[in-house]
Design a protein around this motif. Sequence first.
Motif, short mmCIF file in Angstrom:
data_model
loop_
_atom_site.label_atom_id
_atom_site.label_comp_id
_atom_site.label_asym_id
_atom_site.label_seq_id
_atom_site.Cartn_x
_atom_site.Cartn_y
_atom_site.Cartn_z
N ASN A 259 43.70 25.77 38.96
CA ASN A 259 44.47 26.96 39.34
C ASN A 259 45.11 27.62 38.12
OD1 ASN A 259 43.73 25.98 41.80
ND2 ASN A 259 45.80 25.65 42.57
N TRP A 260 45.66 26.80 37.23
CA TRP A 260 46.30 27.39 36.05
C TRP A 260 45.28 28.10 35.17
CZ3 TRP A 260 45.30 26.40 30.90
CH2 TRP A 260 46.15 27.04 29.99
N LEU A 261 44.10 27.48 34.97
CA LEU A 261 43.09 28.10 34.12
C LEU A 261 42.65 29.45 34.70
CD1 LEU A 261 41.19 27.94 31.68
CD2 LEU A 261 39.57 26.71 33.13
N GLY A 262 42.36 29.48 36.00
CA GLY A 262 41.95 30.74 36.62
C GLY A 262 43.05 31.79 36.57
N THR A 263 44.31 31.37 36.84
CA THR A 263 45.42 32.32 36.78
C THR A 263 45.64 32.83 35.37
OG1 THR A 263 46.48 31.18 38.64
CG2 THR A 263 47.86 32.62 37.28
N TYR A 264 45.56 31.94 34.38
CA TYR A 264 45.77 32.34 32.99
C TYR A 264 44.72 33.36 32.55
CZ TYR A 264 45.99 32.01 27.90
OH TYR A 264 46.07 32.31 26.56
N LEU A 265 43.45 33.07 32.82
CA LEU A 265 42.40 34.01 32.43
C LEU A 265 42.52 35.33 33.20
CD1 LEU A 265 39.33 31.57 32.21
CD2 LEU A 265 40.73 32.48 30.34
N GLY A 266 42.89 35.25 34.46
CA GLY A 266 43.06 36.47 35.23
C GLY A 266 44.20 37.33 34.73
N MET A 267 45.33 36.71 34.38
CA MET A 267 46.45 37.49 33.86
C MET A 267 46.16 38.04 32.48
SD MET A 267 48.57 37.70 36.25
CE MET A 267 49.75 38.60 35.25
N LYS A 268 45.41 37.30 31.66
CA LYS A 268 45.00 37.84 30.37
C LYS A 268 44.11 39.06 30.55
CE LYS A 268 47.15 35.36 27.38
NZ LYS A 268 48.14 36.00 26.47
N THR A 269 43.24 39.00 31.55
CA THR A 269 42.41 40.17 31.85
C THR A 269 43.27 41.34 32.29
OG1 THR A 269 40.62 38.68 32.54
CG2 THR A 269 40.46 40.98 33.21
N CYS A 270 44.30 41.08 33.11
CA CYS A 270 45.21 42.15 33.53
C CYS A 270 45.94 42.75 32.32
CB CYS A 270 46.21 41.61 34.54
SG CYS A 270 45.50 41.13 36.13
N GLN A 271 46.38 41.88 31.41
CA GLN A 271 47.06 42.38 30.22
C GLN A 271 46.14 43.22 29.35
OE1 GLN A 271 48.71 38.95 28.28
NE2 GLN A 271 50.03 38.40 30.01
N TYR A 272 44.87 42.84 29.28
CA TYR A 272 43.91 43.65 28.51
C TYR A 272 43.74 45.03 29.14
CZ TYR A 272 39.36 45.44 27.08
OH TYR A 272 38.35 46.25 26.66
N PHE A 273 43.58 45.08 30.45
CA PHE A 273 43.44 46.36 31.12
C PHE A 273 44.72 47.19 31.01
CE2 PHE A 273 40.04 44.32 33.92
CZ PHE A 273 39.01 44.92 33.20
N TRP A 305 45.08 51.45 35.05
CA TRP A 305 45.63 50.16 35.46
C TRP A 305 47.10 50.31 35.78
CZ3 TRP A 305 42.97 46.06 36.88
CH2 TRP A 305 43.62 44.85 37.05
N THR A 306 47.50 49.69 36.89
CA THR A 306 48.89 49.68 37.32
C THR A 306 49.42 48.26 37.30
OG1 THR A 306 48.55 51.60 38.76
CG2 THR A 306 50.49 50.24 39.19
N THR A 307 50.49 48.03 36.55
CA THR A 307 51.11 46.71 36.50
C THR A 307 52.01 46.52 37.71
OG1 THR A 307 51.07 46.76 34.08
CG2 THR A 307 52.54 45.17 35.11
N PHE A 308 51.85 45.39 38.39
CA PHE A 308 52.65 45.11 39.58
C PHE A 308 53.93 44.38 39.18
CE2 PHE A 308 48.79 44.93 42.67
CZ PHE A 308 48.63 46.28 42.50
N LYS A 309 55.06 44.89 39.66
CA LYS A 309 56.35 44.22 39.52
C LYS A 309 56.95 44.12 40.92
CE LYS A 309 57.15 45.98 34.84
NZ LYS A 309 58.04 46.78 33.94
N TRP A 310 56.71 42.97 41.55
CA TRP A 310 57.06 42.82 42.95
C TRP A 310 58.57 42.79 43.18
CZ3 TRP A 310 53.43 43.77 46.34
CH2 TRP A 310 52.10 43.60 45.96
N GLU A 311 59.33 42.17 42.27
CA GLU A 311 60.80 42.16 42.35
C GLU A 311 61.26 41.74 43.75
OE1 GLU A 311 61.97 46.05 41.20
OE2 GLU A 311 61.54 45.74 39.07
N GLY A 312 60.90 40.52 44.11
CA GLY A 312 61.22 40.02 45.44
C GLY A 312 62.70 39.87 45.73
#
Length: 457
Positions: A259-273, A305-312
């Motif tokens: 889970n951490w590996l997939g989340t890390y790569l996914g968030m890095k992809t989001c940061q690139y976009f 690209w839109t960065t999500f800030k959920w601010e729960g």
Amino acid sequence: MSHADDPTLSSSPLTSPIDESDNQLSPPLDPQEPQNLPGLDGTPVRWFDADRKEPYTQITPFQEQNDTSVEFFYKPITLTALGVGMAVLAYVAMTQDVLKEGEEKKRVGAYAAVASFLLFSMIQFRDGPFVRPHPAFWRVVLGINLLYELAMVFLLFQDLDSARAMMKYLDPNLGKPLHEKSYAENCELTVQNIWNAIDIFCLAHALGWFGKALILRDYWFCWILSVAFEFAEYSLQHQLANFAECWWDHWILDVLVCNWLGTYLGMKTCQYFEVKHYTWRGFRQTRGIRSKTKRVISQFSPHDWTTFKWEGTASFGHYFTVVLLLAVFLAAELNPFYLKALLWMEPDHPFVIARLVGVFLCALPAVRELYQYVNDPRKTVRMGQHVWLLLATIGTELLVITKWSQGQFPEPLPTRVRWAWAIGASLLVLYPTVRFGLPAARRYLRHHERNAKQKNA
């Protein structure tokens, strides 16, 4: 008639999240740049007094305002698509060597009906929040979601045995009882046991969390969802044997590795976009084979690209949205396990994989619409079609599972699980009460006392 007098041209609040981003196929114009206003500085000009050389008479072509890489794919071709679709239907229906007697005709007829509906959805449905690779692609995704929802509504009115028999029409190999595999047989923490536990599903875990990171675009949200899913597996392992795993399988192999590996790569992809500089040029304006190839490949990347800030914790509305989204994601994760167990399907069956891929594609625009609906309520006064339909789909799946599960899982819910869920639900209610309810009550009392003093004075 002037622009201000025409009610059809007057500004109105957006009716859904799609309205703001659908028309922005190119980056927004610089507000500092001079723009052509209707008339002369906004004042209407009579047609016989207009000077055709003045800027107010010039209209910017659509191709210059929007990104039309290949103009043909951005032109309305509804009649052409209708003609081609009817020709294909006529060929398939009239050619005898294509169809066989019996079930083959029913199967081809069902496929033709599905294809016709998807063609209609591609042409006539409203656009969603995404324009890459093409708005029509996301209309088809919405059509697939609607077909799946209608299928689940139909199955909701069938009993479990009838549903299992119907699945054999789609795949003759189905309809056979399966044994649920348990992963908690040898839980000694050794290198050999950990190595033996690594299989193709570890890759599926990582890919799944890569996709969830692209959908949610938030580290904390993904971590909370990852831990919550493991607790859900603990809670439901008395019903499904494959939820029973060793402690190190839950927390080391799943959470800390896959889970951490997939989340890390996914968030890095989001940061690139997020930091990528988006400059779109038409296909015809691109020179050279290499540049044209890169332009074609970039068509399958986001337009922006839109960065999500959920601010729960910002407000009760944000808190409720985060909790609701967490519950929907947990349900979407757990539903396929129950559906495959009840309908006797293997985990790697094409239907199971298609359901997972389909929900991923539907969740991409749905969560984008939900984020805009919550964070921009003045413009987005109506929930978007993708998120509305996906919520209905997950809810219908829950109804189907609840109905079919009667008598299938005789073992009662363990007492410790009941206490755990009761404590968790209490905390979910207690936190917003203390965080938002008590301050709101104090403000209301102070305001009431202030008004009473003013009346007495």
